[in-house]
Design a protein around this motif. Structure first.
Motif, PDB file in Angstrom:
ATOM      1  N   GLU A 147      23.648  16.077  12.804  1.00 48.27           N
ATOM      2  CA  GLU A 147      24.290  15.760  13.763  1.00 48.27           C
ATOM      3  C   GLU A 147      24.677  14.805  14.690  1.00 48.27           C
ATOM      4  O   GLU A 147      24.848  14.630  16.122  1.00 48.27           O
ATOM      5  CB  GLU A 147      23.071  16.751  15.114  1.00 48.27           C
ATOM      6  CG  GLU A 147      22.480  18.027  14.258  1.00 48.27           C
ATOM      7  CD  GLU A 147      23.924  18.891  15.024  1.00 48.27           C
ATOM      8  OE1 GLU A 147      24.466  19.258  15.740  1.00 48.27           O
ATOM      9  OE2 GLU A 147      24.339  20.242  14.194  1.00 48.27           O
ATOM     10  N   LYS A 174      17.703  18.336  27.917  1.00 44.72           N
ATOM     11  CA  LYS A 174      18.883  18.479  27.859  1.00 44.72           C
ATOM     12  C   LYS A 174      19.309  18.560  29.516  1.00 44.72           C
ATOM     13  O   LYS A 174      20.067  18.470  29.792  1.00 44.72           O
ATOM     14  CB  LYS A 174      18.814  20.509  27.447  1.00 44.72           C
ATOM     15  CG  LYS A 174      19.010  20.282  26.154  1.00 44.72           C
ATOM     16  CD  LYS A 174      20.121  19.785  25.377  1.00 44.72           C
ATOM     17  CE  LYS A 174      21.039  20.697  24.990  1.00 44.72           C
ATOM     18  NZ  LYS A 174      22.550  19.454  24.516  1.00 44.72           N
ATOM     19  N   SER A 187      23.614  17.818  29.346  1.00 43.83           N
ATOM     20  CA  SER A 187      22.901  18.422  28.217  1.00 43.83           C
ATOM     21  C   SER A 187      24.396  17.604  26.938  1.00 43.83           C
ATOM     22  O   SER A 187      24.021  18.107  25.805  1.00 43.83           O
ATOM     23  CB  SER A 187      24.140  19.930  27.855  1.00 43.83           C
ATOM     24  OG  SER A 187      23.593  20.932  28.447  1.00 43.83           O
ATOM     25  N   TYR A 197      22.139  30.857  19.728  1.00 47.75           N
ATOM     26  CA  TYR A 197      22.158  29.373  19.957  1.00 47.75           C
ATOM     27  C   TYR A 197      23.863  29.076  19.479  1.00 47.75           C
ATOM     28  O   TYR A 197      24.412  27.986  20.488  1.00 47.75           O
ATOM     29  CB  TYR A 197      21.171  28.743  18.218  1.00 47.75           C
ATOM     30  CG  TYR A 197      19.698  28.815  18.679  1.00 47.75           C
ATOM     31  CD1 TYR A 197      19.432  28.018  19.791  1.00 47.75           C
ATOM     32  CD2 TYR A 197      19.543  29.603  17.687  1.00 47.75           C
ATOM     33  CE1 TYR A 197      18.017  27.975  19.745  1.00 47.75           C
ATOM     34  CE2 TYR A 197      18.172  29.761  18.191  1.00 47.75           C
ATOM     35  CZ  TYR A 197      17.307  28.792  19.064  1.00 47.75           C
ATOM     36  OH  TYR A 197      16.573  29.104  19.461  1.00 47.75           O
ATOM     37  N   MET A 198      24.912  30.110  18.143  1.00 51.43           N
ATOM     38  CA  MET A 198      25.703  29.237  18.126  1.00 51.43           C
ATOM     39  C   MET A 198      26.264  30.519  17.245  1.00 51.43           C
ATOM     40  O   MET A 198      25.756  31.874  17.079  1.00 51.43           O
ATOM     41  CB  MET A 198      26.328  28.372  17.234  1.00 51.43           C
ATOM     42  CG  MET A 198      25.131  28.671  15.598  1.00 51.43           C
ATOM     43  SD  MET A 198      24.473  27.053  14.634  1.00 51.43           S
ATOM     44  CE  MET A 198      23.135  26.630  16.260  1.00 51.43           C
ATOM     45  N   ILE A 231      17.696  19.674  18.293  1.00 47.96           N
ATOM     46  CA  ILE A 231      16.981  20.294  17.350  1.00 47.96           C
ATOM     47  C   ILE A 231      16.026  20.476  16.224  1.00 47.96           C
ATOM     48  O   ILE A 231      14.897  19.780  16.538  1.00 47.96           O
ATOM     49  CB  ILE A 231      18.292  20.365  15.887  1.00 47.96           C
ATOM     50  CG1 ILE A 231      20.165  19.647  16.603  1.00 47.96           C
ATOM     51  CG2 ILE A 231      17.859  20.472  14.907  1.00 47.96           C
ATOM     52  CD1 ILE A 231      20.840  20.321  16.783  1.00 47.96           C
ATOM     53  N   ASP A 252      17.801  11.414  21.879  1.00 54.07           N
ATOM     54  CA  ASP A 252      18.355  13.094  20.621  1.00 54.07           C
ATOM     55  C   ASP A 252      17.156  13.598  20.819  1.00 54.07           C
ATOM     56  O   ASP A 252      16.064  12.436  21.100  1.00 54.07           O
ATOM     57  CB  ASP A 252      18.884  13.085  19.828  1.00 54.07           C
ATOM     58  CG  ASP A 252      20.418  12.983  20.120  1.00 54.07           C
ATOM     59  OD1 ASP A 252      21.117  13.037  21.739  1.00 54.07           O
ATOM     60  OD2 ASP A 252      21.537  12.059  19.651  1.00 54.07           O
ATOM     61  N   ASP A 312      20.585  22.519  21.225  1.00 51.93           N
ATOM     62  CA  ASP A 312      22.105  23.136  20.485  1.00 51.93           C
ATOM     63  C   ASP A 312      21.747  23.885  19.135  1.00 51.93           C
ATOM     64  O   ASP A 312      22.741  24.246  18.519  1.00 51.93           O
ATOM     65  CB  ASP A 312      22.137  21.458  19.872  1.00 51.93           C
ATOM     66  CG  ASP A 312      22.199  21.033  21.350  1.00 51.93           C
ATOM     67  OD1 ASP A 312      23.407  21.003  21.269  1.00 51.93           O
ATOM     68  OD2 ASP A 312      21.718  19.864  21.233  1.00 51.93           O
ATOM     69  N   LYS A 343      21.337  16.156  22.374  1.00 49.72           N
ATOM     70  CA  LYS A 343      21.441  16.801  21.647  1.00 49.72           C
ATOM     71  C   LYS A 343      19.852  17.769  21.203  1.00 49.72           C
ATOM     72  O   LYS A 343      19.326  16.208  21.367  1.00 49.72           O
ATOM     73  CB  LYS A 343      21.760  16.700  20.008  1.00 49.72           C
ATOM     74  CG  LYS A 343      23.264  17.001  20.153  1.00 49.72           C
ATOM     75  CD  LYS A 343      23.984  16.480  18.918  1.00 49.72           C
ATOM     76  CE  LYS A 343      25.617  17.043  18.261  1.00 49.72           C
ATOM     77  NZ  LYS A 343      25.993  16.766  17.788  1.00 49.72           N
TER      78      LYS A 343
END
Length: 548
Positions: free
Chosen positions: A288, A148, A153, A195-196, A158, A297, A176, A156
């Motif tokens: 994603e 990242k 950033s 995270y979100m 995951i 990624d 992410d 990605k």
């Protein structure tokens, strides 16, 4: 003379061309996607034991086309799930990254804490508290964090696992997203507000598809059970049963066992849990858009069902064999999916484990091989009597967990004692206790340097602020459990430390080595491949044979 001149010109031109090519060669590799695979509780010998039954497109493909490190080990104690995942991804050991086990006694909070618990975040995708998790207790950066940072950033990251710790710790601090499976009556993949703010649409769609429900079926052997000659008899006294079963034998009827075994939680303990994880990993790649551009990624996948199966049935069970034969098919499916979605030769994969496991001790005993059960009460009762007789108090031991003794420092002070004095007395006392192989003081871990043996492994797992005051090593083959059925892990013996390590794909050489490699080497090898900075707590080294 002209010919000599012409040859000279050609030679000079060839040398110049070679020099230009060398200059043009980039000192890094840019796969579109890195896939890190951790198989929970996988021993190295599972690669060998079941080799003839594996297909050509799973484990065999990775080994035949990639690089196989055949003598790969954990270099610290305890070999537990959370510590393993953190060590794979931080390129260091619990001494530095601070994840000393799945849970541990926190001397500041005066309670047992869980490795990823975080009361400051909220749950997404579940009505329970199972989503209140984050990586905040991990003290070092991961290779995923470094990716990242290296890509501002744009790359990605995951993380995916049935277990929260198997997705959160590999994904790192800057991910992410990290997703784990919530069982009981939900059967959904969930996350936290760390995270979100809300679940992505692709996760909501997957949960709404009832994919988990499709695995509510009978677990029968993949092949004729009589062909599972690498395992012991199916009906034996060394395996645990599911609640509602009389014997630990095939078939295992999940619909009938559903309510007594936590409903969707049951999927975690059967190989279908790995298939569901593969389904979700594929959905993540598409949802994603992983591996769709030139910026690398990272997908961190942990297959956790193998651990639940291993704990219940043991190393030599037919259920364990069947689980790995099915995992081989899931791996083949995932690799084929990557070929189509990312492109052959455009992605890089590594596969390892977070720890291995010991044979069921009661099975070892039946074979006249040393092994057995260590009982906490039988250890602490005489120890407390000794402390009472020696120091006037049987309240000096505040906690015993992860084979570590935590002393009550307030009681020690009130008696006018020093911690070092009590630690040394305990080590001297317990050296002759049953099934104790070695013991070391926390003072020694802090002030001496151990370079080999169990003492070195303990020191690599010893965190200054989080670890105990006396560290105990059990004899080989012994486990800290009262159950005579099923198995576990956590020691520094080879049966717990020897795990697979296979690299495959873009930038990876073809070959194998029996040279010792260690778990912290993995992150540093991948970072070297990508040409990015090492994790900030780095203690391992890149494996040069893998990537030159």
């Amino acid at each position: 003379m002209k010919n000599v001149f012409l040859v000279g010109v050609l030679f000079f031109g060839w040398v110049t061309l070679q020099a230009q090519q060398k200059v043009k060669k980039e000192p890094f590799t840019k796969p579109k996607l890195v896939v890190g695979i951790v198989v929970d509780q996988m021993r190295y010998d599972y690669l060998v034991r079941f080799w003839d039954k594996y297909g050509e497109d799973g484990f065999k493909r990775m080994i035949n086309e990639g690089y196989n490190c055949k003598n790969n080990h954990f270099n610290y104690i305890p070999t537990k799930t959370a510590a393993g995942h953190a060590s794979v991804y931080t390129g260091t050991t619990p001494k530095t990254h601070g994840i000393i086990s799945n849970d541990w006694y926190d001397k500041v909070e005066d309670r047992s804490v869980y490795c990823t618990e975080d009361a400051t975040v909220a749950c997404l995708g579940t009505k329970t508290d199972a989503g209140k998790m984050s990586p905040r207790r991990m003290l070092a950066s991961t290779m995923t964090d470094q990716l990242k940072l290296a890509t501002a950033s744009k790359g990605k990251v995951i993380g995916i696992s049935l277990k929260d710790r198997g997705s959160i710790l590999p994904a790192g601090h800057a991910a992410d997203g990290a997703y784990w499976f919530q069982g009981e009556d939900e059967g959904h993949w969930i996350t936290s507000t760390y995270y979100m703010d809300k679940l992505p649409k692709w996760v909501e769609r997957f949960n709404a598809s009832n994919a988990a429900e499709s695995y509510k079926k009978v677990w029968e052997p993949l092949y004729d059970l009589s062909t599972y000659t690498e395992s012991i008899e199916d009906d034996n006294d060394f395996e645990k049963t599911f609640s509602g079963e009389d014997r630990p034998t095939f078939p295992h009827d999940l619909p009938k066992l559903w309510e007594k075994n936590g409903e969707f939680n049951l999927l975690k303990g059967v190989p279908f849990g790995n298939s569901l994880t593969t389904d979700f990993a594929e959905a993540a790649i598409e949802g994603e858009d992983l591996g769709k551009d030139a910026i690398t990624d990272f997908l961190a996948v942990s297959f956790s069902a193998t651990d639940y199966v291993g704990h219940r049935f043991g190393v030599s069970a037919k259920e364990t064999e069947d689980t790995y034969l099915r995992l081989d098919k899931d791996l083949a499916r995932l690799l084929s999916f990557l070929d189509k979605k990312v492109g052959k030769g455009e992605y890089t994969v590594f596969l390892t484990a977070d720890h291995a496991a010991v044979e069921v001790p009661s099975y070892l005993k039946s074979m006249e091989i040393p092994g057995g059960n260590f009982h906490k009460k039988e250890f602490l009762d005489p120890l407390n009597k000794f402390l009472k007789a020696t120091f006037g108090s049987d309240k000096l031991v505040k906690n015993f967990s992860n084979e570590q003794i935590f002393l009550d420092q307030e009681v020690i002070k009130s008696l006018g004692l020093s911690s070092t004095e009590v630690e040394n007395a305990i080590v001297t006392e317990i050296k002759d206790y049953k099934h104790i192989a070695e013991a070391y003081t926390g003072t020694a871990m802090r002030n001496q340097e151990f370079t080999q043996g169990m003492a070195s492994s303990l020191q690599m797992g010893y965190n200054y602020k989080r670890s105990g005051d006396v560290l105990v090593v059990l004899e080989p083959g012994y486990i800290n459990s009262g159950s005579k059925k099923g198995t576990t892990h956590g020691t520094g013996y080879a049966y717990d430390t020897h795990t697979p390590l296979v690299f495959f794909g873009k930038g990876i050489n073809h070959g194998e080595t029996v040279k010792r490699t260690e778990i912290p080497d993995i992150a540093n090898t991948i970072c070297s491949l990508l040409g990015i900075a090492f994790p900030n707590g780095k203690s391992g080294e890149p494996i040069p044979e893998v990537i030159d």
